[in-house]
Design an enzyme around this catalytic site. Sequence first.
Site, short mmCIF file in Angstrom:
data_model
loop_
_atom_site.label_atom_id
_atom_site.label_comp_id
_atom_site.label_asym_id
_atom_site.label_seq_id
_atom_site.Cartn_x
_atom_site.Cartn_y
_atom_site.Cartn_z
N LYS A 38 0.82 -1.22 0.00
CA LYS A 38 0.00 0.00 0.00
C LYS A 38 0.85 1.26 0.00
CE LYS A 38 -2.20 -0.85 3.80
NZ LYS A 38 -1.63 -2.17 4.15
N ASP A 56 -1.03 4.74 9.31
CA ASP A 56 -0.57 3.42 9.73
C ASP A 56 0.52 3.59 10.79
OD1 ASP A 56 0.43 0.87 10.03
OD2 ASP A 56 0.44 0.42 7.89
#
EC number: 3.6.4.-
Length: 342
Positions: free
Chosen positions: A44, A68
């Site tokens: 990602k 994240d």
Amino acid sequence: MAAPVDDEFEDAPDVEPLEPTLSNVIDQRSLRWIFVGGKGGVGKTTCSCSLAVQLSLVRDSVLIISTDPAHNISDAFDQKFSKVPTKVRGYDNLFAMEIDPSLGVAELPDEIFEEDNMLSMGKKMMQEAMSAFPGIDEAMSYAEVMRLVKGMNFSVVVFDTAPTGHTLRLLNFPTIVERGLGRLMQIKNQISPFISQMCNMLGLGDMNADQLASKLEETLPVIRSVSEQFKDPEQTTFICVCIAEFLSLYETERLIQELAKCSIDTHNIIVNQLVFPDPEKPCRMCEARHKIQSKYLDQMEDLYEDFHIAKLPLLPHEVRGVENVNTFSKLLLEPYKPPSGK
């Protein structure tokens, strides 16, 4: 004699597959929020950084935000980022920042309350208050980031999101905050004797229940505005990143279903880490892997015929540093051409 039923469909053209790139996202100048997400370990961050690089070539200013806790965009660009938007080296209009919404409101330690019965009761009431709207700490963290980002007027913001569960909470944060605020208003008189102490411990200064509710209400117009924009396909889209394996395909389907429930637009999938065997250099492992991946690729193309499906190769090296990200980013716009025998 009547013609066979199939005759009228005999000359019907096959449905043309959509362009297997992210050109549609790059070209859509109305987009303000672009989310990149999927299962952990599918690439990602590399894809979101590459997308941000391509956007920086056609937009005035681009911000990429990592939500994240692993904060891999620092690794991707080989540059340390913080909670403040920082210019990416080598670019004039590309900025990056990293936040960890999961830290939110920390659990209050028992030592603070000692043996005092009144304070112990207060702690229980605080826990009850916070548990009445789970996720409010994380949601308020998102809300604060959105408030700051909106004020900076970036032309587009790319979110490098955490694995799927965190991502769905990010997209749902406006609903969570509004629900939490409503619950707080209902119980604020009940917890008023303890709200000031709680705010002090959380670093919010002296504040009673009314002031806290007022502070939260100030963010609501921004939250509602962002919520409306998230549900507008002209302003927001979600790009799913996956690999050609069963679990990743399953997770992608679950994510797309959840996005539909949230009214979030999605029409792009990146299938990453594909193995393309070189006919001139036979490799049994590569060929076996390619066969497995081809099976799941075929399923994806059948299942998502109304999606742009970009196919990116597994590389022999890490995509790290501005130069490597630049090179990789071109694959988002130009379909990869695997090696072919002479």
